[in-house]
Design an enzyme around this catalytic site. Structure first.
Site, mmCIF file in Angstrom:
data_model
loop_
_atom_site.group_PDB
_atom_site.id
_atom_site.type_symbol
_atom_site.label_atom_id
_atom_site.label_comp_id
_atom_site.label_asym_id
_atom_site.label_seq_id
_atom_site.Cartn_x
_atom_site.Cartn_y
_atom_site.Cartn_z
ATOM 1 N N GLU A 105 0.613 -1.058 0.078
ATOM 2 C CA GLU A 105 -0.032 -0.138 0.036
ATOM 3 C C GLU A 105 0.862 0.979 0.075
ATOM 4 O O GLU A 105 0.629 2.257 -0.719
ATOM 5 C CB GLU A 105 -0.867 -0.055 1.225
ATOM 6 N N GLU A 125 -3.518 -9.755 3.708
ATOM 7 C CA GLU A 125 -4.448 -9.213 4.923
ATOM 8 C C GLU A 125 -5.422 -10.338 5.149
ATOM 9 O O GLU A 125 -5.862 -10.563 6.289
ATOM 10 C CB GLU A 125 -4.939 -7.922 4.873
HETATM 11 N N1 3HC Z 1 4.510 -7.437 11.758
HETATM 12 C C1 3HC Z 1 5.209 -7.944 12.695
HETATM 13 N N2 3HC Z 1 6.254 -8.906 12.539
HETATM 14 C C2 3HC Z 1 6.054 -9.444 11.701
HETATM 15 C C3 3HC Z 1 5.350 -9.297 10.553
HETATM 16 C C4 3HC Z 1 4.468 -8.104 10.666
HETATM 17 N N3 3HC Z 1 3.658 -7.701 9.432
HETATM 18 N N4 3HC Z 1 5.840 -9.887 9.519
HETATM 19 C C5 3HC Z 1 6.713 -10.876 9.979
HETATM 20 N N5 3HC Z 1 7.011 -10.516 11.264
HETATM 21 C C6 3HC Z 1 8.055 -11.144 12.047
HETATM 22 C C7 3HC Z 1 7.728 -12.640 12.241
HETATM 23 O O1 3HC Z 1 6.693 -13.039 13.327
HETATM 24 C C8 3HC Z 1 8.942 -13.427 12.641
HETATM 25 O O2 3HC Z 1 9.373 -12.644 13.953
HETATM 26 P P1 3HC Z 1 10.363 -13.863 14.899
HETATM 27 O O3 3HC Z 1 11.420 -14.127 14.342
HETATM 28 O O4 3HC Z 1 10.295 -13.172 16.236
HETATM 29 O O5 3HC Z 1 9.478 -15.145 14.912
HETATM 30 C C9 3HC Z 1 9.847 -12.348 11.710
HETATM 31 O O6 3HC Z 1 9.238 -11.133 11.397
HETATM 32 C C10 3HC Z 1 10.339 -13.141 10.356
HETATM 33 O O7 3HC Z 1 9.290 -13.598 9.935
HETATM 34 P P2 3HC Z 1 9.101 -14.945 9.243
HETATM 35 O O8 3HC Z 1 9.684 -16.123 10.179
HETATM 36 O O9 3HC Z 1 7.762 -15.251 8.575
HETATM 37 O O10 3HC Z 1 10.164 -14.619 7.825
HETATM 38 P P3 3HC Z 1 10.090 -15.325 6.479
HETATM 39 O O11 3HC Z 1 11.252 -14.791 5.794
HETATM 40 O O12 3HC Z 1 9.834 -16.781 6.311
HETATM 41 O O13 3HC Z 1 9.012 -14.436 5.673
HETATM 42 C C11 3HC Z 1 7.412 -12.863 5.243
HETATM 43 C C12 3HC Z 1 8.708 -13.151 5.626
HETATM 44 C C13 3HC Z 1 7.113 -13.205 3.936
HETATM 45 C C14 3HC Z 1 7.514 -11.003 5.230
HETATM 46 C C15 3HC Z 1 6.430 -13.127 6.382
HETATM 47 O O14 3HC Z 1 6.720 -12.984 7.563
HETATM 48 C C16 3HC Z 1 5.076 -12.756 6.241
HETATM 49 O O15 3HC Z 1 4.206 -13.257 5.420
HETATM 50 N N6 3HC Z 1 4.814 -11.802 7.015
HETATM 51 C C17 3HC Z 1 3.324 -11.308 7.098
HETATM 52 C C18 3HC Z 1 3.067 -10.347 6.016
HETATM 53 C C19 3HC Z 1 1.648 -9.816 6.356
HETATM 54 O O16 3HC Z 1 0.593 -10.584 6.577
HETATM 55 N N7 3HC Z 1 1.567 -8.237 6.089
HETATM 56 C C20 3HC Z 1 0.244 -7.922 5.924
HETATM 57 C C21 3HC Z 1 0.112 -7.217 7.377
HETATM 58 S S1 3HC Z 1 -1.521 -6.791 7.776
HETATM 59 C C22 3HC Z 1 -1.479 -4.937 7.050
HETATM 60 O O17 3HC Z 1 -0.545 -4.596 6.505
HETATM 61 C C23 3HC Z 1 -2.735 -4.216 7.502
HETATM 62 C C24 3HC Z 1 -2.848 -3.075 6.510
HETATM 63 O O18 3HC Z 1 -3.438 -3.032 5.329
HETATM 64 C C25 3HC Z 1 -3.462 -1.881 7.346
#
Ligand code: 3HC
Length: 697
Positions: A105, A125
Site C-alpha cells: 500500500e 491481509e
Molecule cells: N509485523 C510484525 N512482525 C512480523 C510481520 C509483521 N507484519 N511479518 C513478519 N513478522 C515477524 C515474524 O513474526 C518473525 O518474527 P520472529 O523472528 O520473532 O519469529 C519475523 O518477522 C520473520 O518472519 P518469518 O519467520 O515469517 O520470515 P520469512 O522470511 O519466512 O517470511 C514474510 C517473511 C514473507 C514477510 C512473512 O513473515 C509474512 O508473510 N509476514 C506477514 C506479512 C503480512 O501479512 N503483511 C500484512 C500485514 S496486515 C497489514 O498490512 C494491514 C494494512 O493493510 C493496514
C-alpha cells in the site's frame, strides 16, 4: 528523525531508507520516521525525485501485526500513504524481497514502482482475517481492473515481479540484485525525463471499464464455495466494489469501516494467533538456538507406497537426492510410476515445467537393497504399522548406516522408544510423522524419543523448514498429539451414530465449524479397514472394545473411497460423498442387534462431544508434556487436519468458548456417557479453578 528511517541524498535524488529488522514492518516508529523523512525530502531543494527503499532482507512486509489490538498511535497507515501520494515531488518505490500488505500500500502511494526480478508483492491481509486497510482495495483495482484485484486481495497470494509488471502494478523490473542501485537508476530516469507525479487515486480507465459489472456477484458466488464460513474475504469484495461505486475519498471511508469490522471479528484474533503460533513452534522449549544441526544432503526412504512416495517428493522438490528401497521390483516400479504421474499432473496444471519434472524425477532412485543406505544422512521408514517389522528394519539400518545417520520412522501411532531399542544408537532415532498426502499436507509431527539427542531434534526441525513444512516437536505416546486427539473424536462420532445421529449430521456439524471434511468422509478417505484392523487387534489382545456399526461396513467390504462405498457411496470418478440408504439400514440393524434405542441428537450435542472430547484429551497431552505448549497443538490441527486457521486451532477455540463451559460439559458427559475419555483432565480443572486459559500456560 527516528533511527529506523533515514534521509540522505545521492546527486539530485533524495533517498528515504527504512531499516527496521527483521521485515521493516510499519511500526509506530517507522510510520512517524517516514513522515519526517518525507518532510526532509520536500524541503531539500537539491532533491528533484524522492526514492523509498529498504535495508535488509525485504521491502516493507506490512503493518506491524504486534501492534494490532492496541490503540493506533498517529500517524495511521492510511494517512501515511496519503501523505506520500500527496508529495509534490515524484516518489519512486524500489522493491526487493516482499512488498506485502501495508508495504505494498505504501508502494501504491508512491508515484512509480521498480522491483527486482526476485521480488514479490501481495496483499495477504485476508490471511490475517483482515482486508487491506490503507487504500489497497481502492488503489489496486485502479491499476489492475476488478477481476485481478479481487483475485489478489481475496486469495492473499503473492505475485511475482514479472506478473506484477504485466498487470500494471509495477512500472519496471530490474534484473540486477542491488535494489538501491535499481531504484536510483529509475529515479534518475524520472528526473532526467522530467516526469510528473502520477497518483494512482486519479487513474480512471480501469474503474470506468468495470463499473456496474456483475463480476462482483460472480466472485461472491465462487467465494461461497471456497471461503465458506469466513468473514474477511466477503468484506474484501465489498471494499473493492466500493472503489467502482464511490469516488476515491468515499471509497477510502468505506474501506475503513469494513476494515474495522474485520479487526473486531473473532476470526481476526484466530488468524493472527495462527500466524504467530506457526512461527513460535520452531522455537522448541529447552532446545537452544545454538544446538548444532547435522547436514542432510541425501535421504533414504523405506517403502514406495503412498506415504513413502509422497515423502520422497518433498526432498526431490528442494533438490535433495532420495533413494527409495522396496522389497519387490514390482512394488518399486509401481511407486516410482505414481511419483512420475503426480509430477506430470502438476506439469499439466502449469505448476511445473517439463524440465522441472525431469530434474525432480532424476533425484529419486529406486533400489531393492538396504546397502544403498550406507552413506545417506537420513533414513525415513514408511512401512505399515507393525512393531515387529519396524524393529527388524531398524536393527538392519543400525548395522548398515554410517555413524551419524538419523534413523526416522513415519509411524503415526507406535512407540518410538521401542523402535529405537532395536538399535545401538537410540539417540539418533526419532519419529517423523508426515500427513497424507505427504507431498501436500504442511504438517510434520517430529516425535522425540526419551533418548533422542538434541542435535537430532534440532536437525529434524531444520529438515521440516528445508522441505517447506511446519515442523512441531512432540513427545512419544500412542498417536502422539494429532492422532491421539483424532482417535477420541472418531470414537465419539461413531458412538453418536450408535445413539441416533446420522453420519451426515455429524459431518455437517464439523464442516460447519470449518473443517474441510467431516469425520466419516475422512474415514472413507483413509479406509474403513484401518480403524477396523486397530479395533480387531485390540480385541484379540483381550481389550474391551465395543462393537460398532463401522465393523459391519468393513465386514461387508465397504472400505471407503477405494471400494466406492464406505460410510457414504461414491459415483465413478468422484470423491463426493453421497449418503447411502443401505448404510442407514446397516446402522438400524446394528442398533436392533445391540438393543440400542435411537434418540434425536442435536447439533449442539454433536459439536460438544466431538470437540470437547478432543480438548479434554489435549489437556491431558499438555499435562503429560507430550506437547510443550497449547499453540503446538493448535498448529498440529491447523496444518495436519485442516482445522480452520481463522478459529486459531482447537485450544485457542476452547479458550474462546470458555474453559468453565467446557469443563461443565465434560463433567456432564462423564456422568451420562462415561469412559476414560470423559474423565476431566486435572489441568482443565486447575485452569478453571485459577480463572486461566490454555493461552496463559
Ligand atoms: N509485523 C510484525 N512482525 C512480523 C510481520 C509483521 N507484519 N511479518 C513478519 N513478522 C515477524 C515474524 O513474526 C518473525 O518474527 P520472529 O523472528 O520473532 O519469529 C519475523 O518477522 C520473520 O518472519 P518469518 O519467520 O515469517 O520470515 P520469512 O522470511 O519466512 O517470511 C514474510 C517473511 C514473507 C514477510 C512473512 O513473515 C509474512 O508473510 N509476514 C506477514 C506479512 C503480512 O501479512 N503483511 C500484512 C500485514 S496486515 C497489514 O498490512 C494491514 C494494512 O493493510 C493496514
Amino acid at each position: 528523525m527516528s533511527e529506523v528511517v533515514t534521509y540522505s541524498r545521492e546527486g539530485n535524488i533524495g533517498v528515504i531508507t527504512v531499516n527496521y529488522p527483521p521485515v521493516n514492518a510499519l511500526s509506530h516508529a517507522v510510520r512517524s520516521g517516514l513522515i519526517a523523512a518525507l518532510e526532509q525530502g520536500q524541503e531539500d531543494s537539491e532533491a528533484k525525485v524522492l526514492l523509498l527503499v529498504c535495508e535488509g532482507r525485504t521491502f516493507i512486509a506490512g503493518a506491524d501485526i504486534r501492534e494490532f489490538g492496541k490503540p493506533m498511535q498517529k500517524p495511521g497507515l492510511a494517512e501515511l500513504v496519503e501523505t506520500y501520494e500527496n508529495s509534490e515531488k515524484p516518489l519512486v518505490a524500489a522493491i526487493h524481497g516482499t512488498a506485502l500488505g501495508g508495504g505494498l500500500e505504501m508502494a501504491l502511494g508512491c508515484h512509480y514502482r521498480v522491483a527486482l526480478n526476485s521480488a514479490k508483492i501481495g496483499l495477504p491481509e485476508v490471511k490475517l482475517g483482515l482486508l487491506p486497510g490503507a487504500g489497497g482495495t481502492q488503489r489496486l483495482p485502479r491499476l489492475t481492473g476488478a477481476q485481478k484485484a479481487l483475485e489478489i486481495i481475496t486469495s492473499g497470494e503473492f505475485v511475482g515481479a514479472k506478473d506484477a509488471l504485466a498487470l500494471g502494478i509495477l512500472d519496471v523490473v530490474d534484473d540486477g540484485e542491488d535494489v538501491k542501485a535499481a531504484g536510483l537508476a529509475y529515479a534518475q530516469q524520472i528526473a532526467d525525463e522530467g516526469k510528473p507525479v502520477r497518483r494512482v487515486r486519479d487513474l480512471k480507465d480501469k474503474i470506468a471499464a468495470d463499473k456496474g459489472s456483475d463480476v462482483f456477484d460472480q466472485f461472491r458466488a465462487v467465494l461461497q464455495k471456497k471461503a465458506r464460513g469466513q468473514f474477511s474475504p466477503f468484506k474484501c469484495v465489498d471494499a473493492i466494489e466500493a472503489a467502482f461505486d464511490l469516488p476515491f475519498a468515499e471509497g477510502m471511508k468505506r474501506e475503513r469501516e469494513l476494515f474495522t469490522e474485520c479487526m473486531d471479528s473473532p476470526q481476526r484474533a484466530g488468524q493472527i494467533h495462527s500466524f504467530f503460533a506457526e512461527r513460535e513452534v520452531s522455537k522448541v522449549k529447552g532446545l537452544s538456538k545454538d544446538t548444532p544441526v547435522r547436514d542432510v544432503n541425501s535421504v533414504g526412504i523405506i517403502g514406495a507406497g503412498t506415504m513413502g512416495g509422497g515423502i520422497a517428493m518433498n526432498f526431490a522438490n528442494v533438490g535433495i537426492p532420495v533413494i527409495i528401497v522396496e522389497m519387490k521390483q514390482e512394488a518399486l516400479d509401481k511407486g516410482l510410476g505414481i511419483i512420475r504421474k503426480n509430477y506430470e499432473n502438476s506439469a499439466k496444471k502449469g505448476r511445473l515445467t517439463q524440465q522441472q519434472v525431469e530434474d525432480r524425477i532424476a533425484l529419486i532412485t529406486g533400489s531393492l537393497s538396504y546397502d544403498d543406505f550406507k552413506s545417506v544422512d537420513l533414513v525415513i521408514e514408511a512401512v505399515f504399522e507393525n512393531m515387529a517389522v519396524k524393529k527388524e528394519i531398524f536393527a538392519k539400518l543400525d548395522a548398515i548406516c554410517k555413524p551419524g545417520t538419523i534413523l526416522a520412522s513415519n509411524t503415526s501411532t507406535l512407540d518410538v522408544d521401542e523402535i529405537a531399542s532395536a538399535t545401538r544408537r537410540p539417540e539418533d532415532v526419532v519419529g517423523m510423522h508426515f500427513f497424507s498426502p505427504a507431498n501436500v499436507m504442511k504438517l510434520l509431527e517430529n516425535v522425540r524419543g526419551s533418548k533422542t539427542s538434541d542435535e537430532v531434534k534440532a536437525t529434524v526441525m531444520a529438515v521440516a523448514k528445508k522441505i517447506k513444512k511446519v515442523g512441531v516437536l512432540v513427545g512419544n505416546c500412542h498417536g502422539f498429539v494429532g492422532n491421539r486427539m483424532l482417535h477420541r473424536r472418531g470414537a465419539e462420532a461413531m458412538t453418536l451414530v450408535n445413539e441416533g445421529a446420522t453420519p451426515q449430521q455429524v459431518d455437517k456439524v464439523l464442516t460447519d465449524l470449518g473443517y474441510p471434511m467431516g469425520q466419516f468422509a475422512m474415514s472413507d478417505l483413509a479406509g474403513i479397514d484401518v480403524g477396523y484392523r486397530i479395533r480387531e487387534e485390540r480385541r484379540n489382545a483381550g481389550e474391551q472394545v465395543a462393537p460398532s456399526w463401522m465393523d459391519k461396513l468393513a465386514e461387508q467390504n465397504r472400505l471407503g473411497q477405494k471400494t466406492m462405498a464406505g460410510v457414504y457411496k461414491y459415483e465413478e470418478g468422484s470423491r463426493n460423498p453421497v449418503p447411502d440408504p443401505e448404510v442407514e439400514r446397516i446402522i438400524e440393524d446394528f442398533r436392533k442387534e445391540q438393543d440400542i434405542g435411537s434418540r434425536e441428537i442435536t447439533d449442539q450435542e454433536i459439536l460438544e462431544r466431538c470437540m470437547y472430547v478432543m480438548v479434554n484429551e489435549a489437556a491431558k497431552i499438555l499435562e503429560e508434556g507430550i506437547a510443550d505448549r497449547a499453540l503446538d497443538i493448535d498448529v498440529v490441527w491447523i496444518y495436519g487436519y485442516g482445522f480452520p486457521a481463522y478459529r486459531g486451532g482447537p485450544m485457542f477455540w476452547a479458550d474462546q468458548v470458555g474453559l468453565d463451559v467446557i469443563l461443565a460439559a465434560v463433567e456432564k458427559y462423564h456422568g451420562d456417557v462415561g469412559g476414560e475419555q470423559w474423565k476431566p483432565a486435572d489441568l482443565l480443572k486447575q485452569l478453571v479453578a485459577d480463572g486461566k486459559k490454555f493461552g496463559d500456560l
